[in-house]
Design a protein around this motif. Structure first.
Motif, mmCIF file in Angstrom:
data_model
loop_
_atom_site.group_PDB
_atom_site.id
_atom_site.type_symbol
_atom_site.label_atom_id
_atom_site.label_comp_id
_atom_site.label_asym_id
_atom_site.label_seq_id
_atom_site.Cartn_x
_atom_site.Cartn_y
_atom_site.Cartn_z
ATOM 1 N N LEU A 1 0.830 -1.188 0.000
ATOM 2 C CA LEU A 1 0.000 0.000 0.000
ATOM 3 C C LEU A 1 0.874 1.251 0.000
ATOM 4 C CD1 LEU A 1 -2.767 1.324 0.123
ATOM 5 C CD2 LEU A 1 -2.686 1.081 2.588
ATOM 6 N N ARG A 27 -7.986 -6.471 -3.124
ATOM 7 C CA ARG A 27 -7.627 -6.533 -1.702
ATOM 8 C C ARG A 27 -7.757 -7.971 -1.207
ATOM 9 N NH1 ARG A 27 -11.396 -2.187 -1.735
ATOM 10 N NH2 ARG A 27 -12.832 -3.750 -0.936
ATOM 11 N N ASP A 29 -7.717 -10.585 2.212
ATOM 12 C CA ASP A 29 -7.815 -10.789 3.650
ATOM 13 C C ASP A 29 -8.043 -12.286 3.859
ATOM 14 O OD1 ASP A 29 -8.144 -10.639 6.370
ATOM 15 O OD2 ASP A 29 -10.132 -9.721 6.283
ATOM 16 N N ARG A 91 -3.676 -11.996 -7.570
ATOM 17 C CA ARG A 91 -4.135 -10.605 -7.678
ATOM 18 C C ARG A 91 -4.191 -10.184 -9.147
ATOM 19 N NH1 ARG A 91 -1.351 -8.363 -3.681
ATOM 20 N NH2 ARG A 91 -3.160 -8.049 -2.372
ATOM 21 N N GLN A 101 -12.234 -7.833 -4.042
ATOM 22 C CA GLN A 101 -11.734 -8.276 -2.752
ATOM 23 C C GLN A 101 -11.812 -9.790 -2.644
ATOM 24 O OE1 GLN A 101 -13.763 -6.503 0.550
ATOM 25 N NE2 GLN A 101 -12.427 -7.418 2.050
ATOM 26 N N GLN A 103 -11.662 -12.604 0.559
ATOM 27 C CA GLN A 103 -11.598 -12.732 2.015
ATOM 28 C C GLN A 103 -11.963 -14.145 2.440
ATOM 29 O OE1 GLN A 103 -14.207 -9.990 3.928
ATOM 30 N NE2 GLN A 103 -16.057 -10.819 3.034
#
Length: 171
Positions: A1, A27, A29, A91, A101, A103
């Motif tokens: 980041l 993103r 997670d 990614r 995202q 997660q």
């Protein structure tokens, strides 16, 4: 980041608008150890540079080049570094299809921001049979054991399947 913010500030000062050219990064997670250990890359400046280059990579060939350079300079990649490259590859793959995202919550790995038609969803299920696509929420999910290696493998598998679909869309 941090590297992304610096790159954006440099682009702004140079008068370029890179935001229009490329999508925002996906993103993650998912709770996987993915970093450059000090025991592998002992020089802080080199670690920052390698992290920046990995984060900036937008093609598999760029990642292979960085991997080859690291192996040549520091030796075989530790697991955490392999994980870092696998996450960046995922990614890249997921970014090609507009994912926002990824997660892991409650035994389920979820990728949001994916728009698939029924044919594309079926193609993903062929490669990842446990994948479930919800067209209303634009997300694809897979039940995964609470094991970081399995989560990473599933993310990579989904990324590869969705990248294959991305190639079909372009042709």
């Amino acid at each position: 980041l941090y590297c992304q913010l610096i790159d954006e500030a440099v682009a702004e000062l140079a008068g370029r608008d890179d935001s229009a050219e490329e999508a925002q990064p996906v993103r993650f997670d998912i709770g996987v150890d993915a970093y450059l250990p000090a025991s592998y890359v002992p020089f802080e400046a080199a670690k920052i540079d390698v992290h920046r280059r990995i984060a900036a990579a937008r093609r598999s060939g760029e990642l292979r080049q960085i991997t080859d350079e690291l192996i040549d300079r520091f030796g075989p990649l530790p697991e955490e570094v392999e994980n870092l490259f696998a996450l960046q590859q995922a990614r890249i793959d997921l970014g090609q299809v507009g994912a926002e995202q990824v997660q892991f919550r409650g035994g389920k790995l979820t990728v949001t921001g994916i728009e698939l038609d029924s044919e594309q969803a079926a193609a993903v299920r062929e490669q990842v049979p446990a994948a479930v696509y919800d067209w209303r929420s634009h997300e694809i999910s897979v039940r995964v054991d609470n094991d970081p290696a399995k989560r990473l493998a599933t993310v990579s598998e989904l990324g590869g399947a969705l990248a294959d679909i991305s190639m079909l869309r372009k042709s």
